[in-house]
Design an enzyme around this catalytic site. Structure first.
Site, PDB file in Angstrom:
ATOM      1  N   ALA A  23       0.366  -1.506   0.457  1.00  0.00           N
ATOM      2  CA  ALA A  23       0.388   0.202   0.205  1.00  0.00           C
ATOM      3  C   ALA A  23       0.679   1.099  -0.297  1.00  0.00           C
ATOM      4  CB  ALA A  23      -0.550   0.186   1.399  1.00  0.00           C
ATOM      5  N   GLU A  63      10.901  -6.929  -7.769  1.00  0.00           N
ATOM      6  CA  GLU A  63      10.334  -6.711  -8.479  1.00  0.00           C
ATOM      7  C   GLU A  63      10.278  -5.837  -9.727  1.00  0.00           C
ATOM      8  OE1 GLU A  63       6.102  -4.789  -9.574  1.00  0.00           O
ATOM      9  OE2 GLU A  63       7.797  -4.060 -10.022  1.00  0.00           O
TER      10      GLU A  63
END
Length: 212
Positions: free
Chosen positions: A72, A193
């Site tokens: 988040a 990532e």
């Protein structure tokens, strides 16, 4: 469990092996999105988490008993300028209180924990815009978080959500690393990532060329 060290019940593999796994999932017609978030979110814990946090979380993640797939960070009013985020985590004795909004948060529907970035020191009190941001692993406690799924076209198995956080208590032991250095830690998680995403894209391309 691929990137989790063997001492915590994982396979002890590196980023190269993890990339091969993700590419092959997509090349064979599967969807790596179901495990993508867990791999790179967990890497932040490996780099910046305490020994106690690793012992608490990693064996459960490796065994498939705990799902940590949500990061988040993005907010509706600040977009990609992470240094301007409005979500705050205010210290109250042995815990923090989290308030704010997040958007485009993936995999909330399939996660027990989230990695959340919040401002612990007001921007105007920081020497650099990247200072004063702190990172937490914490429960997705629906008593304090309203979750609204954002319906969209795109990859299956990757839900997107808006989060409305009102007074979420976060134990101080859920702080990752040092208070105020969260921006630095989040970049360490984003680097692997990007590599994993690239490998996954190669797999999708190979499946398309093979007619899969």
């Amino acid at each position: 469990a691929a990137l989790i060290p063997e001492e915590f019940g994982g396979a002890g593999l590196g980023l190269t092996e993890a990339s091969i796994i993700m590419e092959e999932i997509n090349r064979s017609g599967g969807n790596s999105g179901a495990v993508h978030g867990q791999m790179y979110n967990m890497s932040t814990l490996l780099r910046a988490g305490s020994t106690e946090q690793k012992k608490r979380y990693l064996p459960l993640i490796a065994a498939g008993k705990l799902r940590l797939q949500s990061m988040a960070v993005t907010e509706p009013t600040t977009g990609t300028d992470t240094t301007k985020l409005k979500t705050t985590a205010t210290r109250r004795g042995n815990h923090f209180v989290l308030n704010g909004q997040k958007v485009w948060t993936s995999r909330v529907q399939h996660s027990d924990l989230m990695l959340v970035l919040a401002r612990t020191t007001p921007l105007e009190e920081c020497k650099r815009p990247t200072d004063g941001l702190s990172l937490f692993y914490t429960d997705l406690n629906r008593d304090f978080i309203e979750v609204r799924e954002i319906h969209k076209m795109g990859r299956a198995a990757v839900d997107s959500n808006a989060l409305f956080i009102d007074g979420l208590p976060i134990p101080a032991e859920d702080l990752i690393g040092e208070e105020g250095r969260g921006f630095e830690y989040i970049l360490h998680g984003m680097n692997p990532e990007r590599i994993l995403i690239a490998a996954e894209a190669v797999g999708i391309g190979r499946a398309a060329l093979d007619g899969g």
